[in-house]
Design a protein around this motif. Sequence first.
Motif, PDB file in Angstrom:
ATOM      1  N   ASN A  75       0.810  -1.224   0.000  1.00 49.04           N
ATOM      2  CA  ASN A  75       0.000   0.000   0.000  1.00 49.04           C
ATOM      3  C   ASN A  75       0.844   1.275   0.000  1.00 49.04           C
ATOM      4  N   PHE A  83      -6.273  -6.338 -12.082  1.00 53.03           N
ATOM      5  CA  PHE A  83      -6.432  -7.769 -11.858  1.00 53.03           C
ATOM      6  C   PHE A  83      -7.122  -8.438 -13.039  1.00 53.03           C
ATOM      7  N   PHE A  89     -14.921  -2.875  -6.865  1.00 57.26           N
ATOM      8  CA  PHE A  89     -15.676  -2.918  -5.617  1.00 57.26           C
ATOM      9  C   PHE A  89     -17.169  -2.886  -5.939  1.00 57.26           C
TER      10      PHE A  89
ATOM     11  N   MET B 158     -10.215  -8.654  -4.333  1.00 63.48           N
ATOM     12  CA  MET B 158     -10.783  -7.324  -4.098  1.00 63.48           C
ATOM     13  C   MET B 158     -10.036  -6.615  -2.963  1.00 63.48           C
ATOM     14  N   GLU B 160      -6.926  -7.264  -2.112  1.00 62.98           N
ATOM     15  CA  GLU B 160      -5.588  -6.941  -2.616  1.00 62.98           C
ATOM     16  C   GLU B 160      -5.645  -5.667  -3.443  1.00 62.98           C
ATOM     17  N   ALA B 161      -6.716  -5.521  -4.228  1.00 57.79           N
ATOM     18  CA  ALA B 161      -6.879  -4.294  -5.027  1.00 57.79           C
ATOM     19  C   ALA B 161      -6.938  -3.086  -4.100  1.00 57.79           C
ATOM     20  N   ALA B 162      -7.682  -3.227  -2.990  1.00 54.80           N
ATOM     21  CA  ALA B 162      -7.804  -2.122  -2.037  1.00 54.80           C
ATOM     22  C   ALA B 162      -6.449  -1.792  -1.421  1.00 54.80           C
ATOM     23  N   VAL B 163      -5.663  -2.815  -1.108  1.00 51.91           N
ATOM     24  CA  VAL B 163      -4.343  -2.598  -0.506  1.00 51.91           C
ATOM     25  C   VAL B 163      -3.427  -1.876  -1.495  1.00 51.91           C
ATOM     26  N   ILE B 164      -3.461  -2.310  -2.750  1.00 56.47           N
ATOM     27  CA  ILE B 164      -2.610  -1.666  -3.757  1.00 56.47           C
ATOM     28  C   ILE B 164      -2.993  -0.206  -3.946  1.00 56.47           C
ATOM     29  N   LEU B 165      -4.282   0.107  -3.738  1.00 55.03           N
ATOM     30  CA  LEU B 165      -4.729   1.489  -3.880  1.00 55.03           C
ATOM     31  C   LEU B 165      -4.418   2.306  -2.624  1.00 55.03           C
ATOM     32  N   GLY B 166      -3.809   1.676  -1.610  1.00 53.21           N
ATOM     33  CA  GLY B 166      -3.357   2.441  -0.452  1.00 53.21           C
ATOM     34  C   GLY B 166      -3.932   2.032   0.883  1.00 53.21           C
ATOM     35  N   CYS B 167      -4.854   1.057   0.910  1.00 50.89           N
ATOM     36  CA  CYS B 167      -5.455   0.637   2.179  1.00 50.89           C
ATOM     37  C   CYS B 167      -4.465  -0.183   3.007  1.00 50.89           C
ATOM     38  N   THR B 168      -4.571  -0.052   4.331  1.00 51.20           N
ATOM     39  CA  THR B 168      -3.951  -1.057   5.176  1.00 51.20           C
ATOM     40  C   THR B 168      -4.866  -2.279   5.134  1.00 51.20           C
ATOM     41  N   ARG B 169      -4.362  -3.413   5.682  1.00 50.13           N
ATOM     42  CA  ARG B 169      -5.203  -4.616   5.699  1.00 50.13           C
ATOM     43  C   ARG B 169      -6.523  -4.350   6.434  1.00 50.13           C
ATOM     44  N   GLN B 171      -8.040  -1.412   6.856  1.00 51.26           N
ATOM     45  CA  GLN B 171      -8.897  -0.545   6.041  1.00 51.26           C
ATOM     46  C   GLN B 171      -9.566  -1.338   4.915  1.00 51.26           C
ATOM     47  N   LYS B 175     -13.402  -1.113   4.625  1.00 54.56           N
ATOM     48  CA  LYS B 175     -13.921  -0.352   3.480  1.00 54.56           C
ATOM     49  C   LYS B 175     -14.431  -1.240   2.345  1.00 54.56           C
ATOM     50  N   VAL B 176     -13.920  -2.453   2.255  1.00 53.72           N
ATOM     51  CA  VAL B 176     -14.311  -3.310   1.127  1.00 53.72           C
ATOM     52  C   VAL B 176     -15.034  -4.580   1.574  1.00 53.72           C
TER      53      VAL B 176
END
Lengths: 337, 258
Positions: A75, A83, A89, B158, B160-169, B171, B175-176
């Motif tokens: 992050n 992907f 989402f 999904m 992992e996508a959130a993490v790559i966009l800046g989320c912590t695990r 978050q 959030k997802v």
Amino acid sequence: MSDAFVSLAGLTLSYGETVAVPDLDLDIAEGELIALLGPSGCGKTTTMRAIAGLLTPARGRIVIDGEDVTRTPANKRGIGLVFQSYALFPHLSAFENVAFGLRLRKRPEAEIRARAEAGMATVGLTGFEGRRPAEMSGGQQQRLALARSLVMEPKVLLLDEPLSNLDARLRLDMRNELQRVQKDTGITMVFVTHDQSEALALADRIVLMKDGRIEQSGPPAELYAEPATRFAADFMGFENIFGVEGPDLVSETGRLPLGYPTDSPILAWRPDGVAVGAGPHSGRVTASSFAGGHREYVIDCPLGRIKANAPIDTAEVPLGRDIAFDLPQATARPLAA
Amino acid sequence: MSRLATWLILAATLTFLIGPFLIVIFAGLSAGEALAFPPQGLSLKWYAKVFTVESFRASFALSMFLAVFGTLAALLIGIPAAYALNRYDLPGAETIRTIVAAPIIVPGIIVGLALLRYFVVPLNVTITLALFVTHTALVLPYAVRVVSSSLNNLRADMEEAAVILGCTRLQAFTKVVLPNIRGGILAAFILGFVASFNEVPASLFLSGPGVRTLPIDMLSYMEITFDPSVAALSALLAFMSVAIVFLAERLLGFSRYV
């Protein structure tokens, strides 16, 4: 080495006890469009996940833009990843999907709005802001996933099998789209694929992988014309590959006199490179099909099956008949053992 | 099979399913003094009396408290448990799943006895606390199973996508994951609420002076007073359950999750 934008050095990647990628070295220049090509299990996806930070290397270093990011969490890495399943989402609108990363960065609302709208415009999704991903077609979902990554202005954009879930026409659109985006933004892109035609059409450079190692790497034209190994040749469409022993070509089923000297231990021909209708050899036609611009024959001979393409203006040789053919020196690709 | 036989079976099934419910409703409408069916005359006085019985009010409050907070506690434990079982390749995950399901399989009467003998008595915990722990444990299987099934439908990439966009695990989870399993969590809550509210066997062992859940209080009320108010109360509780499940079905398609 010094001008590499992304540099993987001595990278070893494993899942538990299983080593998927042993000791990989790869340098990627800024703005390059690289294809990691190979069959499933070759380590291409694992390598991509390591660049993204989703997998911590057992050994080795990953340097991006001069910064060692080997231990940087995913992050904080500034990488984009599209992907294969898009991983959109489902509970958020298209607009909020694109704005997701910007909101995490706590940008001012006006900036979020402007950048997300611009991002959606870049991939031609203006007007779809209020849609849910489930209400969009596969092609639109993919472009949305692309926009969601691009608005973050990542240093490197990774794409996992970007064309595999699309039908033939959308594939072409998406391929053009990716090339245009890459040209407009100058972003460094790495995409993973098992489809050699995708890699040939899209990449500046193909990195062909096998069993976690780089088998061969080079521009598409070079890999297509000059594969170095049996594996590379097979992957690039050389369907007739035979060993050389003395004056003969050999296979598991038999041998055939070559008729000219060679120093290579292996020779390979594409179906287009086999001459049919005349030549020193002969075999029985076991399959014949019309393929538009040419006719595809499968010929049974002492070496086993030969695949040959004949010009469409030659008379068809019926199934079960003998056909003369040649494996010419001019189209033979010499390979290392 | 003939049409007549089909209709007879259908009628018999409906009689067995709805019959007792109707009998209880009408028994509570009796004007007489004793619990009887058919009712002797018609009146609403027993339905009115229910609200004046002091012990019913206290035990209703306790049952409500247990159903709401016991289920919330079960979700607090059950959601992370379901997530861990679903997302991580835990050693012995199958065994853990079986153990989590145990309270559904083991007879409540055994759970109650065991808790009384080895938890309440030796540790000298209060009945209320014991009831709270018991109800939480009994509802936990529902929480884990229902939440698990909605997690199954949510792809791991999904997050992992959130993490790559800046989320912590964390978050990525809030959030997802959470917004996408909201329906399952609500379904688990309703299921847990109803299961807790209707629980009898284990709670039977865990009653003390003035501390009883509503179903237990109704049992003991009937031992002393055999008037139709228990029937009236039963009917009211049945209506409450039906209303909750009906609303849940209308609002979120409850039956998708159970």
